[in-house]
Design an enzyme around this catalytic site. Structure first.
Site, mmCIF file in Angstrom:
data_model
loop_
_atom_site.group_PDB
_atom_site.id
_atom_site.type_symbol
_atom_site.label_atom_id
_atom_site.label_comp_id
_atom_site.label_asym_id
_atom_site.label_seq_id
_atom_site.Cartn_x
_atom_site.Cartn_y
_atom_site.Cartn_z
ATOM 1 C CG ASP A 92 -27.616 -14.632 1.218
ATOM 2 O OD1 ASP A 92 -27.672 -13.577 1.805
ATOM 3 O OD2 ASP A 92 -28.326 -14.592 -0.018
HETATM 4 N N1 URA Z 1 -26.668 -11.452 -3.180
HETATM 5 C C1 URA Z 1 -27.499 -12.502 -2.691
HETATM 6 O O1 URA Z 1 -28.721 -12.609 -2.891
HETATM 7 N N2 URA Z 1 -26.797 -13.336 -1.625
HETATM 8 C C2 URA Z 1 -25.532 -13.272 -1.412
HETATM 9 O O2 URA Z 1 -24.953 -14.159 -0.576
HETATM 10 C C3 URA Z 1 -24.587 -12.110 -1.969
HETATM 11 C C4 URA Z 1 -25.278 -11.526 -2.907
#
Ligand code: URA
Length: 228
Positions: A92
């Site tokens: 993310d």
């Molecule tokens: N899970 C998440 O919620 N965010 C990420 O960036 C990676 C795994």
């Protein structure tokens, strides 16, 4: 490699900004002999497949390109991008930590295949303390709205910190798993991706090519024993 013409590069080498295994080299005829080439301390991936470990900072999208927002590709040398180096899986925008990029499409595809269950380790900072049964719930597989997560290992590090190992990579998966036990994530950091651990010598936004050993391990994790 994106550093200009042959003549530009000869001048660059003469200026002492190019190193082989950390030692300046001023002879543009020097052989690399498997040593790491760097310009201004930044590793230069040599021809063949390019495999990169990046310490993703917060604030960048994990995408090949985006019309408006900066992406992780903005951190890499132009040649990597031109040669088709792509992130393997996604983090993310606000997640930090290890991101693996490669121009070997088969390798990338196999590593993110849901069949392969490549393990990923995250460290999470939480808004509120975990309930006492959290580890058991992670171990049993947490039911989310659209799927039930595979069993995951949860290690409580402190009142508001935990380490989790997951074997799949669905959208916002880790944040959703913690939210499902009542603990929103305030910060998420990925420590490892399959056999690759984030190199502690990398600062946020820095990258380096994988070592020969790491390349071997990553191909093995993909079920491709022979390095391509
Ligand atoms: N899970 C998440 O919620 N965010 C990420 O960036 C990676 C795994």
């Amino acid at each position: 490699m994106g550093y200009g013409s042959r003549r530009d590069v000869q001048a660059l080498i003469r200026s002492g900004r190019v190193t082989l295994d950390g030692r300046p080299v001023r002879d543009s005829g020097a052989e690399t002999d498997g040593r790491q080439v760097a310009v201004d301390g930044k590793a230069v991936p040599l021809p063949g497949h390019t495999h990169i470990m990046l310490y993703k900072p917060a604030g960048l999208l994990t995408a090949a390109r985006d019309r408006e927002a900066p992406t992780v590709m903005d951190l890499l040398p132009p040649l990597c991008v031109k040669n088709g180096c792509m992130p393997v899986g996604r983090l993310d925008k606000d997640t930090t930590g290890i991101l693996f990029l490669t121009d070997d499409g088969t390798l990338a595809h196999r590593l993110i295949s849901p069949k392969r269950h490549v393990d990923k380790v995250y460290r999470a900072e939480l808004e509120v303390p975990l309930p006492p049964d959290a580890a058991e719930r992670f171990r049993n597989g947490i039911a989310l709205q659209d799927f039930t997560a595979l069993p995951a290992e949860l290690e409580v590090l402190s009142l508001l910190e935990a380490r989790v190992t997951v074997y799949e990579g669905k959208y916002h998966q880790v944040k959703r798993m913690f939210a499902a036990v009542g603990c929103p994530v305030v910060r998420l950091h990925r420590e490892s991706f399959g056999p690759l651990r984030l190199d502690p010598r990398l600062g946020e936004g820095e990258y380096r090519p994988l070592t020969e050993d790491e390349i071997r391990l990553v191909y093995r994790a993909a079920g491709m024993e022979e390095k391509q």
